[in-house]
Design a protein around this motif. Structure first.
Motif, PDB file in Angstrom:
ATOM      1  N   GLU A  67      76.015  75.695 -35.264  1.00 42.91           N
ATOM      2  CA  GLU A  67      76.165  76.346 -35.831  1.00 42.91           C
ATOM      3  C   GLU A  67      75.148  76.506 -35.929  1.00 42.91           C
ATOM      4  OE1 GLU A  67      78.204  78.482 -38.797  1.00 42.91           O
ATOM      5  OE2 GLU A  67      78.642  78.650 -36.683  1.00 42.91           O
ATOM      6  N   ASN A  68      73.943  74.725 -36.128  1.00 44.93           N
ATOM      7  CA  ASN A  68      73.190  75.097 -37.325  1.00 44.93           C
ATOM      8  C   ASN A  68      72.149  75.033 -36.212  1.00 44.93           C
ATOM      9  OD1 ASN A  68      75.102  73.190 -38.931  1.00 44.93           O
ATOM     10  ND2 ASN A  68      75.208  71.413 -38.108  1.00 44.93           N
ATOM     11  N   LYS A  69      72.393  74.937 -35.351  1.00 43.48           N
ATOM     12  CA  LYS A  69      70.884  75.090 -35.207  1.00 43.48           C
ATOM     13  C   LYS A  69      70.661  76.465 -34.837  1.00 43.48           C
ATOM     14  CE  LYS A  69      70.298  71.052 -34.186  1.00 43.48           C
ATOM     15  NZ  LYS A  69      68.525  70.470 -35.014  1.00 43.48           N
ATOM     16  N   ILE A  70      71.383  77.411 -34.394  1.00 43.32           N
ATOM     17  CA  ILE A  70      71.839  78.952 -33.867  1.00 43.32           C
ATOM     18  C   ILE A  70      71.849  79.748 -35.054  1.00 43.32           C
ATOM     19  CG2 ILE A  70      71.694  80.455 -31.761  1.00 43.32           C
ATOM     20  CD1 ILE A  70      69.996  78.467 -31.426  1.00 43.32           C
ATOM     21  N   VAL A  71      72.982  79.864 -35.486  1.00 44.12           N
ATOM     22  CA  VAL A  71      73.495  80.430 -36.077  1.00 44.12           C
ATOM     23  C   VAL A  71      73.212  81.148 -37.271  1.00 44.12           C
ATOM     24  CG1 VAL A  71      76.574  81.849 -36.615  1.00 44.12           C
ATOM     25  CG2 VAL A  71      76.477  80.204 -34.380  1.00 44.12           C
ATOM     26  N   LEU A  72      73.190  79.929 -38.310  1.00 48.38           N
ATOM     27  CA  LEU A  72      73.115  79.984 -39.490  1.00 48.38           C
ATOM     28  C   LEU A  72      71.297  80.431 -39.498  1.00 48.38           C
ATOM     29  CD1 LEU A  72      73.404  76.361 -40.736  1.00 48.38           C
ATOM     30  CD2 LEU A  72      74.524  79.219 -40.995  1.00 48.38           C
ATOM     31  N   LYS A  73      70.786  80.034 -38.370  1.00 46.02           N
ATOM     32  CA  LYS A  73      69.502  80.851 -38.561  1.00 46.02           C
ATOM     33  C   LYS A  73      69.342  82.425 -37.622  1.00 46.02           C
ATOM     34  CE  LYS A  73      66.390  76.957 -36.669  1.00 46.02           C
ATOM     35  NZ  LYS A  73      67.757  75.824 -37.306  1.00 46.02           N
ATOM     36  N   LEU A  74      70.610  82.695 -37.174  1.00 43.57           N
ATOM     37  CA  LEU A  74      70.734  83.792 -36.639  1.00 43.57           C
ATOM     38  C   LEU A  74      71.359  85.044 -37.112  1.00 43.57           C
ATOM     39  CD1 LEU A  74      70.899  85.573 -33.711  1.00 43.57           C
ATOM     40  CD2 LEU A  74      73.058  84.333 -33.677  1.00 43.57           C
ATOM     41  N   ASP A  75      71.904  84.404 -38.582  1.00 41.33           N
ATOM     42  CA  ASP A  75      72.654  85.492 -39.419  1.00 41.33           C
ATOM     43  C   ASP A  75      71.545  85.984 -40.735  1.00 41.33           C
ATOM     44  OD1 ASP A  75      75.379  85.657 -38.075  1.00 41.33           O
ATOM     45  OD2 ASP A  75      76.164  83.737 -39.910  1.00 41.33           O
ATOM     46  N   THR A  76      70.821  85.089 -40.410  1.00 40.70           N
ATOM     47  CA  THR A  76      69.700  85.517 -41.583  1.00 40.70           C
ATOM     48  C   THR A  76      68.609  86.485 -41.010  1.00 40.70           C
ATOM     49  OG1 THR A  76      69.586  82.855 -42.745  1.00 40.70           O
ATOM     50  CG2 THR A  76      67.485  84.657 -43.379  1.00 40.70           C
ATOM     51  N   ILE A  77      68.257  85.713 -39.833  1.00 41.07           N
ATOM     52  CA  ILE A  77      67.106  87.038 -38.940  1.00 41.07           C
ATOM     53  C   ILE A  77      67.906  88.898 -39.023  1.00 41.07           C
ATOM     54  CG2 ILE A  77      66.631  87.949 -37.207  1.00 41.07           C
ATOM     55  CD1 ILE A  77      65.788  84.470 -36.629  1.00 41.07           C
ATOM     56  N   LEU A  78      69.301  88.592 -38.973  1.00 42.00           N
ATOM     57  CA  LEU A  78      70.311  90.019 -38.473  1.00 42.00           C
ATOM     58  C   LEU A  78      70.374  90.607 -39.550  1.00 42.00           C
ATOM     59  CD1 LEU A  78      72.886  88.897 -35.523  1.00 42.00           C
ATOM     60  CD2 LEU A  78      70.691  90.401 -35.138  1.00 42.00           C
ATOM     61  N   ALA A  79      70.722  90.298 -40.286  1.00 43.14           N
ATOM     62  CA  ALA A  79      70.559  90.903 -41.584  1.00 43.14           C
ATOM     63  C   ALA A  79      69.499  91.350 -42.159  1.00 43.14           C
ATOM     64  CB  ALA A  79      70.945  89.402 -43.385  1.00 43.14           C
TER      65      ALA A  79
END
Length: 661
Positions: free
Chosen positions: A355-367
């Motif tokens: 969650e901390n290393k990948i998902v949080l960044k992932l959601d921001t980028i995909l948006a």
């Protein structure tokens, strides 16, 4: 030094045989060894002999020595391995996890396996690489997946000698793969057959010879997208990290293209963002895989199992990122069903790290990348609407909310929406809702849209009176004559299915000339006095029945706002089930199957629950009963649980249908 001495020396040479490798000579009989090829005996016996003991198998060493002395079976070439018979397969004592046979087209088929099947596969593969070949007990999916795994790995190591060795071994020990392995190897070697080489063949033989070379590219889905999307080698490397994306959504080529493009862009931005934090994207994934190995599988750091688990875990993380990308494309295309992106691991440390290393960044980028997703074309819209039977509702709400035009324009918009849903089994509902919406503004438009509704309902899988008898706004008809005219139009539509004729006839419903009635004052007073009975009189008119030689249509008042048209066919012909006569379906079973048909063979479990309650049955009980009825025919269950859905495979549904219907 003779051959026996050579073998003996090798067994003593620690540089060749390491006890930790658990490599021992296993009994080999001369009648099962067809050929042995040697380049350097001292090196090669270690790579091909499966087991070795000091004294227990000296008879085997002597047999090998005799074979090595026999020039008739020794072929000294550049090859560097010994092929043994499939009778030497090792039995896997825990038992090979059963895997029902299916056609395997790529390594990505492994993602459909159960956890126990995956675990065995990686053990099977690692054993294969170290020279231990297990009896698969008929579960051929494992060896075909290994075949494609070896082919994929060749794209990285580029050693045709290693590939040839591995494919020769897999073809020998697992004969079902042999013809495919040979064809793929020829394709990899870029063997070109020219007319000179095949000049001795007849035209038919030459055709067969050329077509014996299976095009490996048809099995390698990455090559397909490399060409269609003009991908770079770095892009292909990212595709090599994921399994073949195969589901209803990505099976639509346009959708899969967009998901792949979004995945590649997302990984690129993830790498840039993580690089600014002083590490790399790959290192972060390996760190998470390390936690999975230690916390979930409880492997000791650095152990053989630990090492074997890292790559599969990293692959799974890449695939999870791909799922996130697919869900964003699904959302952009109004496809309500989403993939489950949760990791299968329950340990909190794994979840937190991902969650901390990948998902949080992932959601921001995909948006930020959502706007770059290309809108679906006409053909894709058609396929999406077929899969998601209620997808039209969002577009319908948008049209009705912003409606400010004429009734004719509204009908045109509904026809366009209907055409985009012509393969949607619930297309008739679009026109029914449209008829209700426009009824208060334009009566003729409402009747035309109701005709569209009835036309598509007649074309649906099941012609059922309860499904057919929908309500029509009472204020559409001022007189009983108008109602009867419309009933006649409906009856003719049922008989001849002529949509254009019915639409043209609707105009005449309100064009009828009314008789002029002259009332004197006395009559007017009498009418005023009897005003209270007017409603009852109109109701009597509206309850009048219409019938012809083929149909009976009854108009029944539901409330002061609407009436219901009940249509009954007079046809003597008995309606037969569309399902196989051997399947003893009752009315409830058929109703459940119709529900699946209306929803493209996939419905939410909550919808099934509501249906079951509405019919006074238990959800699990009715599904189990249907599966039990179909099991003998399918040798499998018909209805399966798939996350939050119940689904039926189209091929299974076709198998239970009566082909004559």
């Amino acid at each position: 030094m003779d051959t026996t001495e050579t073998v003996s020396e090798i067994t003593k040479d620690d540089s060749v045989i390491d006890a930790k490798d658990e490599i021992v000579i296993k009994s080999i009989s001369t009648d099962v060894i067809s050929s042995i090829t040697i380049e350097n005996t001292h090196k090669e016996i270690r790579s091909v002999i499966q087991s070795l003991t000091d004294s227990k198998h000296m008879d085997t060493i002597e047999q090998v020595s005799e074979i090595l002395k026999d020039d008739s079976v020794i072929d000294v070439t550049d090859e560097t391995y010994i092929i043994k018979s499939d009778s030497d397969l090792i039995k896997y004592e825990p038992g090979v996890p059963y895997w029902q046979h299916q056609y395997v087209y790529s390594f990505s088929e492994l993602k459909k396996a159960t956890p126990s099947q995956k675990q065995f596969y990686f053990y099977f593969k690692n054993s294969f690489i170290t020279g231990r070949y297990y009896d698969l007990e008929g579960n051929s999916n494992y060896c075909f997946i290994l075949l494609f795994n070896l082919l994929d790995e060749y794209d990285n190591h580029k050693s045709i000698t290693l590939l040839e060795k591995n494919l020769d071994i897999i073809g020998t020990y697992y004969p079902k793969t042999k013809s495919y392995a040979e064809s793929f190897l020829r394709a990899k070697k870029n063997v070109n057959i020219n007319d000179t080489e095949t000049s001795r063949f007849t035209e038919k033989e030459r055709y067969s010879y050329h077509n014996s070379f299976i095009d490996y590219d048809t099995f390698n889905w990455r090559n397909k997208y490399k060409k269609s999307l003009n991908l770079s080698e770095d892009d292909i490397t990212l595709l090599n990290k994921i399994w073949y994306p195969s589901n209803n959504f990505t099976n639509i080529e346009f959708c899969c293209n967009e998901v792949i493009k979004l995945y590649i862009k997302t990984i690129s931005l993830l790498k840039e963002k993580i690089k600014t934090e002083g590490t790399t994207f790959e290192e972060e994934l390996i760190n998470i895989a390390d936690i999975i190995a230690r916390k979930h599988y409880r492997y000791r750091t650095g152990s053989q199992n630990y090492k074997y688990s890292i790559d599969p875990s990293v692959t799974e993380l890449y695939n999870t990122i791909f799922k996130y990308c697919e869900n964003y494309v699904r959302d952009a295309y109004g496809h309500k069903r989403k993939l489950n992106t949760a990791l299968k691991y329950s340990h909190d440390e794994i979840k937190t790290a991902f969650e901390n290393k990948i998902v949080l960044k992932l959601d921001t980028i995909l948006a930020t990348l959502t706007a770059s997703i290309t809108p679906p074309d006409e053909a894709t819209e058609l396929q999406l609407n077929t899969q998601n039977t209620t997808r039209w509702k969002s577009i319908f709400v948008e049209i009705t909310t912003n409606f400010s035009g004429t009734a004719e324009e509204f009908i045109e918009e509904m026809v366009v929406l209907g055409n985009a849903n012509k393969k949607n089994p619930s297309v008739e509902n679009i026109f029914f809702e449209a008829s209700k919406f426009i009824a208060k503004q334009n009566k003729e438009a409402a009747l035309k849209l109701y005709v569209y509704y009835l036309y598509y309902d007649l074309k649906s899988t099941t012609f059922d009176n309860k499904q057919l008898t929908k309500t029509v706004q009472k204020n559409l008809f001022d007189t009983n004559e108008q109602l009867q005219n419309f009933e006649q139009i409906i009856s003719e539509l049922i008989n001849d299915r002529n949509l254009d004729k019915a639409l043209n006839a609707v105009t005449n419903v309100y064009a009828r000339k009314r008789k002029k009635i002259q009332l004197d004052r006395t009559t007017i007073k009498e009418v005023q006095q009897l005003h209270s009975g007017t409603v009852e009189l109109l109701n009597e008119y509206l309850r009048d029945d219409f019938e012809d030689d083929n149909n009976t249509i009854k108009a029944e008042e539901i409330s002061t706002e609407e009436i219901k048209l009940e249509i009954t066919s007079k046809t003597k012909e008995t309606e037969q089930s569309i399902y196989l006569t051997d399947l003893s379906f009752n009315a409830t079973h058929i109703a459940v199957l119709e529900l699946f048909t209306k929803n493209s063979l996939s419905i939410l479990q909550s919808e099934m629950e509501a249906f079951a309650k509405g019919n006074g049955i238990f959800k699990n009980q009715i599904i189990d009963h249907i599966n039990e009825i179909c099991y003998e025919t399918l040798d499998d269950v018909l209805i399966e649980e798939d996350d939050d859905y119940y689904t039926i495979l189209p091929e299974y549904f076709n198998q239970i249908r009566n082909d004559d219907k």
